[in-house]
Design a protein around this motif. Structure first.
Motif, PDB file in Angstrom:
ATOM      1  N   ALA A  35       0.835  -1.043   0.430  1.00  0.00           N
ATOM      2  CA  ALA A  35       0.283   0.008  -0.079  1.00  0.00           C
ATOM      3  C   ALA A  35       1.029   0.992   0.327  1.00  0.00           C
ATOM      4  N   GLU A  36       1.714   1.221   0.976  1.00  0.00           N
ATOM      5  CA  GLU A  36       2.872   2.249   0.501  1.00  0.00           C
ATOM      6  C   GLU A  36       3.333   2.599  -0.754  1.00  0.00           C
ATOM      7  N   LEU A  37       4.345   1.480  -0.891  1.00  0.00           N
ATOM      8  CA  LEU A  37       4.664   1.468  -2.264  1.00  0.00           C
ATOM      9  C   LEU A  37       3.869   2.527  -3.649  1.00  0.00           C
ATOM     10  N   LEU A  38       2.643   1.982  -3.381  1.00  0.00           N
ATOM     11  CA  LEU A  38       1.128   2.145  -4.256  1.00  0.00           C
ATOM     12  C   LEU A  38       0.817   3.615  -4.195  1.00  0.00           C
ATOM     13  N   GLN A  39       1.029   4.020  -2.884  1.00  0.00           N
ATOM     14  CA  GLN A  39       0.829   5.772  -2.491  1.00  0.00           C
ATOM     15  C   GLN A  39       1.900   6.172  -3.078  1.00  0.00           C
ATOM     16  N   ALA A  40       3.074   5.592  -3.151  1.00  0.00           N
ATOM     17  CA  ALA A  40       4.219   6.806  -3.322  1.00  0.00           C
ATOM     18  C   ALA A  40       3.908   6.390  -5.890  1.00  0.00           C
ATOM     19  N   GLY A  41       3.684   5.274  -5.762  1.00  0.00           N
ATOM     20  CA  GLY A  41       3.081   5.509  -7.499  1.00  0.00           C
ATOM     21  C   GLY A  41       2.494   6.700  -7.873  1.00  0.00           C
ATOM     22  N   ILE A  42       0.805   7.016  -7.174  1.00  0.00           N
ATOM     23  CA  ILE A  42      -0.184   7.790  -7.273  1.00  0.00           C
ATOM     24  C   ILE A  42       0.685   9.411  -7.012  1.00  0.00           C
ATOM     25  N   GLU A  43       1.491   9.460  -6.213  1.00  0.00           N
ATOM     26  CA  GLU A  43       2.024  10.729  -6.189  1.00  0.00           C
ATOM     27  C   GLU A  43       3.278  11.527  -6.894  1.00  0.00           C
ATOM     28  N   LEU A  44       4.569  10.020  -7.506  1.00  0.00           N
ATOM     29  CA  LEU A  44       5.014  10.339  -8.334  1.00  0.00           C
ATOM     30  C   LEU A  44       4.938   9.946 -10.067  1.00  0.00           C
ATOM     31  N   LEU A  45       3.993   8.881 -10.790  1.00  0.00           N
ATOM     32  CA  LEU A  45       2.863   8.982 -11.547  1.00  0.00           C
ATOM     33  C   LEU A  45       1.735  10.290 -11.917  1.00  0.00           C
ATOM     34  N   GLY A  46       1.451  10.819 -10.408  1.00  0.00           N
ATOM     35  CA  GLY A  46       1.020  11.807 -11.168  1.00  0.00           C
ATOM     36  C   GLY A  46       1.756  13.532 -10.427  1.00  0.00           C
ATOM     37  N   ALA A  47       2.284  13.406 -10.669  1.00  0.00           N
ATOM     38  CA  ALA A  47       3.701  14.915 -10.471  1.00  0.00           C
ATOM     39  C   ALA A  47       2.797  15.965 -11.284  1.00  0.00           C
ATOM     40  N   PRO A  48       2.610  17.024 -10.887  1.00  0.00           N
ATOM     41  CA  PRO A  48       2.620  18.254 -11.936  1.00  0.00           C
ATOM     42  C   PRO A  48       3.634  18.290 -12.943  1.00  0.00           C
ATOM     43  N   GLU A  49       4.927  18.009 -12.536  1.00  0.00           N
ATOM     44  CA  GLU A  49       6.051  17.960 -13.580  1.00  0.00           C
ATOM     45  C   GLU A  49       5.671  17.135 -14.707  1.00  0.00           C
TER      46      GLU A  49
ATOM     47  N   SER B   5       7.057  -7.448  -4.062  1.00  0.00           N
ATOM     48  CA  SER B   5       5.416  -7.025  -4.468  1.00  0.00           C
ATOM     49  C   SER B   5       4.712  -7.088  -6.130  1.00  0.00           C
ATOM     50  N   PHE B   6       6.316  -6.546  -6.560  1.00  0.00           N
ATOM     51  CA  PHE B   6       5.877  -6.206  -8.343  1.00  0.00           C
ATOM     52  C   PHE B   6       6.844  -6.532  -9.037  1.00  0.00           C
ATOM     53  N   ALA B   7       7.104  -7.072 -10.247  1.00  0.00           N
ATOM     54  CA  ALA B   7       7.780  -7.733 -11.217  1.00  0.00           C
ATOM     55  C   ALA B   7       9.093  -7.045 -11.227  1.00  0.00           C
ATOM     56  N   ASP B   8       8.324  -5.567 -11.614  1.00  0.00           N
ATOM     57  CA  ASP B   8       9.362  -5.170 -13.047  1.00  0.00           C
ATOM     58  C   ASP B   8       8.789  -3.955 -12.699  1.00  0.00           C
ATOM     59  N   ARG B   9       8.569  -2.480 -13.161  1.00  0.00           N
ATOM     60  CA  ARG B   9       8.548  -1.068 -13.560  1.00  0.00           C
ATOM     61  C   ARG B   9       7.469  -0.802 -13.932  1.00  0.00           C
ATOM     62  N   GLU B  10       7.211  -1.942 -14.954  1.00  0.00           N
ATOM     63  CA  GLU B  10       6.094  -1.664 -15.901  1.00  0.00           C
ATOM     64  C   GLU B  10       4.396  -2.148 -15.281  1.00  0.00           C
ATOM     65  N   GLU B  11       5.065  -3.704 -13.940  1.00  0.00           N
ATOM     66  CA  GLU B  11       4.292  -3.956 -13.596  1.00  0.00           C
ATOM     67  C   GLU B  11       3.547  -3.149 -12.610  1.00  0.00           C
ATOM     68  N   PHE B  12       4.455  -2.848 -11.921  1.00  0.00           N
ATOM     69  CA  PHE B  12       4.338  -1.236 -10.514  1.00  0.00           C
ATOM     70  C   PHE B  12       3.374  -0.628 -11.427  1.00  0.00           C
ATOM     71  N   VAL B  13       3.824   0.084 -12.770  1.00  0.00           N
ATOM     72  CA  VAL B  13       3.031   1.304 -12.749  1.00  0.00           C
ATOM     73  C   VAL B  13       1.219   1.068 -13.775  1.00  0.00           C
ATOM     74  N   ALA B  14       1.054  -0.304 -13.910  1.00  0.00           N
ATOM     75  CA  ALA B  14      -0.091  -1.317 -14.542  1.00  0.00           C
ATOM     76  C   ALA B  14      -0.979  -0.650 -12.998  1.00  0.00           C
ATOM     77  N   GLN B  15      -0.155  -1.244 -11.935  1.00  0.00           N
ATOM     78  CA  GLN B  15      -0.836  -1.272 -10.636  1.00  0.00           C
ATOM     79  C   GLN B  15      -0.894   0.167 -10.816  1.00  0.00           C
ATOM     80  N   VAL B  16      -0.758   1.042 -10.111  1.00  0.00           N
ATOM     81  CA  VAL B  16      -1.315   1.524  -9.528  1.00  0.00           C
ATOM     82  C   VAL B  16      -2.280   2.239 -10.440  1.00  0.00           C
ATOM     83  N   TYR B  17      -2.530   2.539 -11.899  1.00  0.00           N
ATOM     84  CA  TYR B  17      -3.193   2.777 -12.986  1.00  0.00           C
ATOM     85  C   TYR B  17      -4.532   2.265 -12.672  1.00  0.00           C
ATOM     86  N   GLY B  18      -4.265   0.784 -12.575  1.00  0.00           N
ATOM     87  CA  GLY B  18      -5.419   0.428 -12.269  1.00  0.00           C
ATOM     88  C   GLY B  18      -5.955   0.433 -10.932  1.00  0.00           C
ATOM     89  N   TYR B  19      -5.370   0.643 -10.105  1.00  0.00           N
ATOM     90  CA  TYR B  19      -6.041   0.800  -8.500  1.00  0.00           C
ATOM     91  C   TYR B  19      -6.858   2.033  -8.409  1.00  0.00           C
TER      92      TYR B  19
END
Length: 205
Positions: free
Chosen positions: A23-37, A60-74
């Motif tokens: 859950a902490e990793l996903l929250q960090a992913g939201i903040e980074l994937l959704g950064a204003p810049e 929890s995640f195989a690689d960066r691509e799976e992580f980004v997909a999981q963040v978006y899916g969440y």
């Protein structure tokens, strides 16, 4: 956020620790994937944001691509569930339009990192290419379900898909500052768009 070494896990079993870390990793992913810049997601940046080592990322995640997909899916699931909950509680099409827009604004505008993940990241993050288009039918179906069930199926599809596209464009423009109006005026305009479409559709019968 505190680093891994400062956590106390007394009485917390392994599966719960893993759930918390994920859950902490996903929250960090939201903040980074959704950064204003724009998206700035790397395994190192994600781990640094929540004070975890890369070992726990790969737990929890195989690689960066799976992580980004999981963040978006969440985020997509959060948006869809918020809309479903809103329309279920409203008794009329007009009330459902108001509830749906207000719910979406609370999630997407009041929490802009979530909004940028849902609406802008698929346009700027290569690993999400096409995912925005893949999720659009689910939102179109939610809108289509509010239309008169006796309407021609093709008309319902054309109208619901068109409304999703129009609303997505409005929310993107609001998030990136292209549209500069007050929150209440923005909500009122989106509600009018939906209710006028419903009224037009009823008038075509």
């Amino acid at each position: 956020m505190a680093g891994q070494g400062s956590r106390s896990w007394a009485g917390v079993d392994l599966s719960e620790r893993q759930r918390i870390r994920r859950a902490e990793l996903l929250q960090a992913g939201i903040e980074l994937l959704g950064a204003p810049e724009g998206p700035a997601v790397s395994v190192r940046a994600v781990c640094r944001r929540c004070g975890l080592t890369e070992r726990y990322f790969y737990e929890s995640f195989a690689d960066r691509e799976e992580f980004v997909a999981q963040v978006y899916g969440y985020v997509t699931d959060e948006a869809r569930n918020a809309l479903i909950g809103a329309v279920l509680r409203a008794p009329t099409p007009e009330a459902r339009a108001q509830a749906a827009v207000e719910s979406f604004v609370q999630l997407i505008i009041d929490r802009p990192t979530m909004g940028r993940v849902l609406l802008i990241a698929p346009l700027t993050e290569p690993s999400l290419g096409g995912r925005g288009l893949q999720s659009a039918p689910a939102f179109a179906m939610l809108i289509g379900d509010q239309l008169d069930p006796l309407t021609d199926v093709a008309d319902r599809q054309l109208l619901s898909v068109g409304l999703v596209g129009a609303l997505a464009s409005l929310f993107i423009a609001y998030l990136d500052g292209t549209i500069d109006v007050g929150r209440d005026r923005f909500i009122a305009h989106c509600v009018d768009l939906l209710t006028n479409a419903y009224s037009w559709q009823r008038g075509q019968k």
